[in-house]
Design a protein around this motif. Structure first.
Motif, PDB file in Angstrom:
ATOM      1  N   GLU A  38      28.833  93.533 122.423  1.00 33.64           N
ATOM      2  CA  GLU A  38      29.002  92.376 121.273  1.00 33.64           C
ATOM      3  C   GLU A  38      31.117  93.806 121.144  1.00 33.64           C
ATOM      4  OE1 GLU A  38      27.928  90.800 119.451  1.00 33.64           O
ATOM      5  OE2 GLU A  38      25.983  90.527 121.379  1.00 33.64           O
ATOM      6  N   THR A  39      31.207  92.714 120.213  1.00 32.42           N
ATOM      7  CA  THR A  39      32.691  93.238 119.853  1.00 32.42           C
ATOM      8  C   THR A  39      32.505  94.403 118.969  1.00 32.42           C
ATOM      9  OG1 THR A  39      33.072  90.892 120.027  1.00 32.42           O
ATOM     10  CG2 THR A  39      35.144  92.095 118.890  1.00 32.42           C
ATOM     11  N   SER A  40      33.601  95.356 118.923  1.00 29.97           N
ATOM     12  CA  SER A  40      33.717  96.362 118.054  1.00 29.97           C
ATOM     13  C   SER A  40      34.446  97.259 117.461  1.00 29.97           C
ATOM     14  CB  SER A  40      32.349  97.492 119.037  1.00 29.97           C
ATOM     15  OG  SER A  40      32.651  97.916 119.896  1.00 29.97           O
ATOM     16  N   VAL A  41      35.035  97.482 117.201  1.00 27.92           N
ATOM     17  CA  VAL A  41      35.878  98.497 116.280  1.00 27.92           C
ATOM     18  C   VAL A  41      36.537  99.544 117.179  1.00 27.92           C
ATOM     19  CG1 VAL A  41      37.642  99.155 114.913  1.00 27.92           C
ATOM     20  CG2 VAL A  41      36.486  97.258 114.416  1.00 27.92           C
ATOM     21  N   VAL A  42      37.830 100.096 117.938  1.00 27.76           N
ATOM     22  CA  VAL A  42      38.468 101.201 118.208  1.00 27.76           C
ATOM     23  C   VAL A  42      39.240 102.052 117.843  1.00 27.76           C
ATOM     24  CG1 VAL A  42      38.948 102.073 120.263  1.00 27.76           C
ATOM     25  CG2 VAL A  42      38.395  99.933 120.708  1.00 27.76           C
ATOM     26  N   ILE A  43      38.830 103.499 117.331  1.00 23.12           N
ATOM     27  CA  ILE A  43      39.400 103.984 116.262  1.00 23.12           C
ATOM     28  C   ILE A  43      40.423 104.515 117.054  1.00 23.12           C
ATOM     29  CG2 ILE A  43      39.963 105.822 114.175  1.00 23.12           C
ATOM     30  CD1 ILE A  43      38.172 103.322 113.563  1.00 23.12           C
ATOM     31  N   LEU A  44      41.750 104.450 117.165  1.00 20.14           N
ATOM     32  CA  LEU A  44      42.342 104.968 117.842  1.00 20.14           C
ATOM     33  C   LEU A  44      43.330 106.372 117.684  1.00 20.14           C
ATOM     34  CD1 LEU A  44      45.660 101.897 118.254  1.00 20.14           C
ATOM     35  CD2 LEU A  44      43.929 103.142 119.751  1.00 20.14           C
ATOM     36  N   PRO A  45      43.433 107.080 118.580  1.00 20.51           N
ATOM     37  CA  PRO A  45      44.411 108.576 118.233  1.00 20.51           C
ATOM     38  C   PRO A  45      45.530 108.524 117.364  1.00 20.51           C
ATOM     39  CG  PRO A  45      44.169 108.401 120.078  1.00 20.51           C
ATOM     40  CD  PRO A  45      43.769 107.315 119.847  1.00 20.51           C
ATOM     41  N   SER A  46      45.561 109.265 115.977  1.00 23.36           N
ATOM     42  CA  SER A  46      46.369 109.353 114.790  1.00 23.36           C
ATOM     43  C   SER A  46      47.726 109.380 115.806  1.00 23.36           C
ATOM     44  CB  SER A  46      46.147 110.508 114.028  1.00 23.36           C
ATOM     45  OG  SER A  46      46.807 111.734 114.749  1.00 23.36           O
ATOM     46  N   SER A  47      48.835 109.946 116.806  1.00 30.59           N
ATOM     47  CA  SER A  47      49.913 109.926 117.646  1.00 30.59           C
ATOM     48  C   SER A  47      50.508 108.733 117.850  1.00 30.59           C
ATOM     49  CB  SER A  47      49.414 110.917 118.579  1.00 30.59           C
ATOM     50  OG  SER A  47      48.680 110.249 119.793  1.00 30.59           O
TER      51      SER A  47
END
Length: 293
Positions: free
Chosen positions: A56-65
């Motif tokens: 299922e499609t979800s959200v990837v949280i990215l590094p702040s950099s």
């Protein structure tokens, strides 16, 4: 003096279960990417077997950099994660700070169960350092890591907040499926020393090597004359540790973790956190919850 050394590089191993550190678990194989699903028994075993991959499609949280917040993902394959790292590598490699860095001087542990906990598996001394038993010598353990960045998957966009279909979850729910929810990338080094010396003496010898006080190397060598030294390395920058002295093994441990990261290090998952799909609780092994006094 018996000396056993393992070098684990590029995740090219089939039975690799590593430690809990920094409130996470170290990866067990090159299949540990966000979206992979295992059961708890497998996570505590020597050869973890993946049950499924999220669909299922979800959200990837990215590094702040990266100066970006997130993106949606539905392909959780290792190949796709590598493609994502390819896309962001230029920015990631220019980051002025690691996500985290720790360098550990070996310190005394008073129970072999401590290492069972650290490696999230029983008989970790035998399985990972090749030591059947240590009865008469003091035991000193250190672990160091360089976390370059992490990916976290959250918030499936379907109304039921599911990472896999209801039918797929029904088929595996009795196995207590655990989703790999976040993964950190970088490199890690572990060291184990068995010696009749005291903690202060071992720390003195290690400090001499770490500070590269070459004029005092003979002093450190004498301290470790009765010692058995073992290391595990994983990440890039392979080091041939065959037929090395105790001094050379310790210097290899120090150099491996302190040398600058190379591009390949950005592709190696070394730490993860999991999520129970049945109840949405964070995964923590019962081994890690035991008391080690």
């Amino acid at each position: 003096m018996k000396k056993i050394i393992y070098t684990l590089v590029a995740l090219a191993f089939s039975s690799a279960t590593f430690a809990q550190f920094s409130r996470g678990n170290a990866v067990k194989s090159d299949e540990f990417y966000p979206g992979a699903i295992f059961n708890e028994k497998s996570l505590k075993g020597l050869e973890p077997q993946k049950l499924l991959t999220a669909t299922e499609t979800s959200v990837v949280i990215l590094p702040s950099s990266l100066l970006e917040d997130s993106f949606e993902i539905s392909d959780y394959s290792k190949e796709n994660w590598h493609a994502i790292i390819d896309k962001y590598y230029a920015k990631l490699s220019k980051a002025t700070q690691n996500e985290s860095f720790s360098f550990s001087t070996p310190s005394q542990v008073y129970s072999l169960k401590y290492l069972d906990k650290d490696y999230n598996t029983y008989e970790s001394i035998k399985n990972y350092f090749g030591v059947d038993a240590i009865t008469s010598k003091n035991l000193f353990f250190g672990r160091s890591e360089q976390i370059l960045f992490s990916f976290l998957v959250i918030d499936p966009i379907n109304k039921e907040d599911r990472y896999i279909s209801k039918e797929a979850l029904e088929k595996i729910k009795e196995q207590d499926p655990i989703l790999i929810q976040s993964v950190s990338f970088g490199k890690r080094a572990d060291i184990l020393i068995a010696s009749n010396k005291l903690d202060t003496e071992i720390r003195t010898a290690f400090s001499i090597y770490r500070s590269k006080e070459t004029q005092r190397y003979k002093e450190a060598d004498q301290i470790l004359a009765d010692a058995s030294v073992h290391i595990i390395l994983f990440g890039k920058n392979n080091i041939d540790t065959s037929n090395l002295t105790n001094q050379e093994i310790i210097l290899a441990y120090i150099d491996f973790i302190t040398k600058p990261a190379v591009k390949e290090d950005y592709y190696y998952p070394i730490k993860y956190e999991g999520l129970h799909l049945n109840n949405r609780m964070i995964y923590q092994s019962d081994i890690m919850q035991d008391s080690y006094k």
